[in-house]
Design a protein around this motif. Structure first.
Motif, PDB file in Angstrom:
ATOM      1  N   LYS A   1      41.682 -88.918 -14.452  1.00  0.00           N
ATOM      2  CA  LYS A   1      41.241 -90.442 -14.894  1.00  0.00           C
ATOM      3  C   LYS A   1      39.841 -90.697 -14.566  1.00  0.00           C
ATOM      4  O   LYS A   1      38.964 -89.592 -14.176  1.00  0.00           O
ATOM      5  CB  LYS A   1      41.937 -91.182 -13.856  1.00  0.00           C
ATOM      6  CG  LYS A   1      41.567 -91.135 -12.428  1.00  0.00           C
ATOM      7  CD  LYS A   1      42.530 -92.006 -11.336  1.00  0.00           C
ATOM      8  CE  LYS A   1      41.868 -92.060 -10.250  1.00  0.00           C
ATOM      9  NZ  LYS A   1      40.525 -93.039  -9.920  1.00  0.00           N
ATOM     10  N   LEU A   2      39.340 -91.750 -15.034  1.00  0.00           N
ATOM     11  CA  LEU A   2      37.851 -92.124 -14.715  1.00  0.00           C
ATOM     12  C   LEU A   2      37.877 -92.735 -13.369  1.00  0.00           C
ATOM     13  O   LEU A   2      38.705 -93.635 -13.091  1.00  0.00           O
ATOM     14  CB  LEU A   2      37.555 -93.182 -15.736  1.00  0.00           C
ATOM     15  CG  LEU A   2      35.868 -93.640 -15.469  1.00  0.00           C
ATOM     16  CD1 LEU A   2      34.991 -92.727 -15.986  1.00  0.00           C
ATOM     17  CD2 LEU A   2      35.792 -94.872 -16.512  1.00  0.00           C
ATOM     18  N   GLU A   3      36.890 -91.992 -12.498  1.00  0.00           N
ATOM     19  CA  GLU A   3      36.906 -92.441 -11.277  1.00  0.00           C
ATOM     20  C   GLU A   3      36.201 -93.766 -10.793  1.00  0.00           C
ATOM     21  O   GLU A   3      36.598 -94.722 -10.374  1.00  0.00           O
ATOM     22  CB  GLU A   3      36.423 -91.456 -10.174  1.00  0.00           C
ATOM     23  CG  GLU A   3      35.979 -91.705  -8.758  1.00  0.00           C
ATOM     24  CD  GLU A   3      37.254 -92.197  -7.987  1.00  0.00           C
ATOM     25  OE1 GLU A   3      37.110 -93.079  -7.209  1.00  0.00           O
ATOM     26  OE2 GLU A   3      38.382 -91.618  -8.222  1.00  0.00           O
ATOM     27  N   HIS A   4      34.903 -93.661 -11.606  1.00  0.00           N
ATOM     28  CA  HIS A   4      34.127 -94.833 -11.180  1.00  0.00           C
ATOM     29  C   HIS A   4      32.795 -94.694 -12.202  1.00  0.00           C
ATOM     30  O   HIS A   4      32.572 -93.670 -12.727  1.00  0.00           O
ATOM     31  CB  HIS A   4      33.395 -95.274  -9.814  1.00  0.00           C
ATOM     32  CG  HIS A   4      32.700 -94.025  -9.334  1.00  0.00           C
ATOM     33  ND1 HIS A   4      32.987 -93.040  -8.492  1.00  0.00           N
ATOM     34  CD2 HIS A   4      31.368 -93.793  -9.441  1.00  0.00           C
ATOM     35  CE1 HIS A   4      32.122 -92.245  -7.920  1.00  0.00           C
ATOM     36  NE2 HIS A   4      30.954 -92.650  -8.633  1.00  0.00           N
TER      37      HIS A   4
ATOM     38  N   ALA B   1      27.487 -99.872  -3.379  1.00  0.00           N
ATOM     39  CA  ALA B   1      28.663-100.845  -3.401  1.00  0.00           C
ATOM     40  C   ALA B   1      29.763-100.379  -4.271  1.00  0.00           C
ATOM     41  O   ALA B   1      29.434-100.119  -5.378  1.00  0.00           O
ATOM     42  CB  ALA B   1      27.942-102.462  -3.341  1.00  0.00           C
ATOM     43  N   PHE B   2      30.886-100.764  -3.883  1.00  0.00           N
ATOM     44  CA  PHE B   2      32.062-100.472  -4.684  1.00  0.00           C
ATOM     45  C   PHE B   2      32.811-101.577  -5.159  1.00  0.00           C
ATOM     46  O   PHE B   2      33.227-102.275  -3.958  1.00  0.00           O
ATOM     47  CB  PHE B   2      32.823 -99.178  -4.048  1.00  0.00           C
ATOM     48  CG  PHE B   2      32.107 -97.840  -4.135  1.00  0.00           C
ATOM     49  CD1 PHE B   2      32.213 -97.077  -4.969  1.00  0.00           C
ATOM     50  CD2 PHE B   2      31.393 -97.501  -2.982  1.00  0.00           C
ATOM     51  CE1 PHE B   2      31.775 -95.680  -4.868  1.00  0.00           C
ATOM     52  CE2 PHE B   2      30.836 -96.307  -2.555  1.00  0.00           C
ATOM     53  CZ  PHE B   2      30.955 -95.691  -3.906  1.00  0.00           C
ATOM     54  N   LEU B   3      33.140-101.525  -6.473  1.00  0.00           N
ATOM     55  CA  LEU B   3      34.004-103.011  -6.805  1.00  0.00           C
ATOM     56  C   LEU B   3      35.209-102.307  -7.718  1.00  0.00           C
ATOM     57  O   LEU B   3      34.981-101.203  -8.146  1.00  0.00           O
ATOM     58  CB  LEU B   3      33.102-103.723  -7.571  1.00  0.00           C
ATOM     59  CG  LEU B   3      32.063-104.345  -6.831  1.00  0.00           C
ATOM     60  CD1 LEU B   3      30.555-103.828  -7.079  1.00  0.00           C
ATOM     61  CD2 LEU B   3      31.692-106.041  -7.064  1.00  0.00           C
TER      62      LEU B   3
ATOM     63  N   THR C   1      42.819-100.550  -8.022  1.00  0.00           N
ATOM     64  CA  THR C   1      41.513 -99.595  -7.292  1.00  0.00           C
ATOM     65  C   THR C   1      41.347 -98.512  -7.979  1.00  0.00           C
ATOM     66  O   THR C   1      40.600 -97.554  -7.269  1.00  0.00           O
ATOM     67  CB  THR C   1      41.538 -99.651  -5.887  1.00  0.00           C
ATOM     68  OG1 THR C   1      42.657 -99.064  -5.404  1.00  0.00           O
ATOM     69  CG2 THR C   1      41.301-101.022  -5.503  1.00  0.00           C
ATOM     70  N   ASP C   2      42.000 -97.995  -9.026  1.00  0.00           N
ATOM     71  CA  ASP C   2      42.260 -96.630  -9.461  1.00  0.00           C
ATOM     72  C   ASP C   2      40.752 -96.512 -10.304  1.00  0.00           C
ATOM     73  O   ASP C   2      40.383 -95.386 -10.419  1.00  0.00           O
ATOM     74  CB  ASP C   2      43.323 -96.325 -10.517  1.00  0.00           C
ATOM     75  CG  ASP C   2      43.594 -97.539 -11.257  1.00  0.00           C
ATOM     76  OD1 ASP C   2      43.302 -98.633 -11.251  1.00  0.00           O
ATOM     77  OD2 ASP C   2      44.253 -97.087 -12.587  1.00  0.00           O
ATOM     78  N   THR C   3      40.071 -97.193 -10.835  1.00  0.00           N
ATOM     79  CA  THR C   3      38.841 -96.989 -11.569  1.00  0.00           C
ATOM     80  C   THR C   3      37.769 -98.115 -10.920  1.00  0.00           C
ATOM     81  O   THR C   3      38.259 -99.353 -10.801  1.00  0.00           O
ATOM     82  CB  THR C   3      39.007 -97.169 -13.101  1.00  0.00           C
ATOM     83  OG1 THR C   3      39.746 -96.244 -13.385  1.00  0.00           O
ATOM     84  CG2 THR C   3      37.395 -97.069 -13.707  1.00  0.00           C
ATOM     85  N   GLU C   4      36.802 -97.735 -10.517  1.00  0.00           N
ATOM     86  CA  GLU C   4      35.835 -98.516  -9.857  1.00  0.00           C
ATOM     87  C   GLU C   4      34.561 -98.460 -10.505  1.00  0.00           C
ATOM     88  O   GLU C   4      34.092 -97.523 -11.153  1.00  0.00           O
ATOM     89  CB  GLU C   4      35.550 -98.021  -8.254  1.00  0.00           C
ATOM     90  CG  GLU C   4      36.991 -98.214  -7.310  1.00  0.00           C
ATOM     91  CD  GLU C   4      36.801 -97.593  -5.897  1.00  0.00           C
ATOM     92  OE1 GLU C   4      35.550 -97.129  -5.738  1.00  0.00           O
ATOM     93  OE2 GLU C   4      37.671 -97.613  -5.455  1.00  0.00           O
TER      94      GLU C   4
END
Length: 129
Positions: A5-8, A45-47, A53-56
């Motif tokens: 998957k695409l993480e972030h 910072a993570f959003l 929350t699987d991709t941030e």
């Protein structure tokens, strides 16, 4: 293949507080956490979308590397349910570099672009798939 998957997606920003507020208020993301880094000048910072929350989106403040040598993200696309409503909402916010109109692709998918607080290109996309 082991990639799942695409993480972030990391976005370089000049003010992490301003960008957190923008991504919460304009995009609808939820601020998960702000962290330091091994390089004390960098803050992260993570959003993510509430409940997903699987991709941030990662905001990075204080990075001093040369982006032209290391690469750049062209844009980040967010799926929307009603492209016309979102276009009108974003138009009302008077954000910079908003497309003059919604573009419709040959397959019926529709999109428009606008800028985030540091000039990053953002896309709202309604898929016909």
């Amino acid at each position: 293949m082991a990639v799942r998957k695409l993480e972030h997606v990391g976005i370089m920003v000049t003010s992490i507080e301003r960008s957190i507020a923008f991504y919460e208020q304009v995009i609808g993301l939820q601020h998960l956490e702000t962290n330091g880094h091994v390089d004390d000048a960098i803050r992260l910072a993570f959003l993510a979308f509430p409940g997903h929350t699987d991709t941030e989106v990662e905001l990075v403040q204080g990075y001093t590397g040369t982006l032209t040598e290391e690469g750049r993200v062209h844009h980040i696309a967010f799926t929307v349910d009603n492209i016309e409503e979102e276009y009108a909402r974003i138009q009302g916010l008077q954000l910079s570099n908003l497309d003059q109109a919604i573009t419709t692709l040959p397959n019926g998918s529709r999109y428009f672009f606008f800028n985030g607080p540091d000039g990053e290109r953002l896309e709202f996309f309604q898929s016909a798939r």
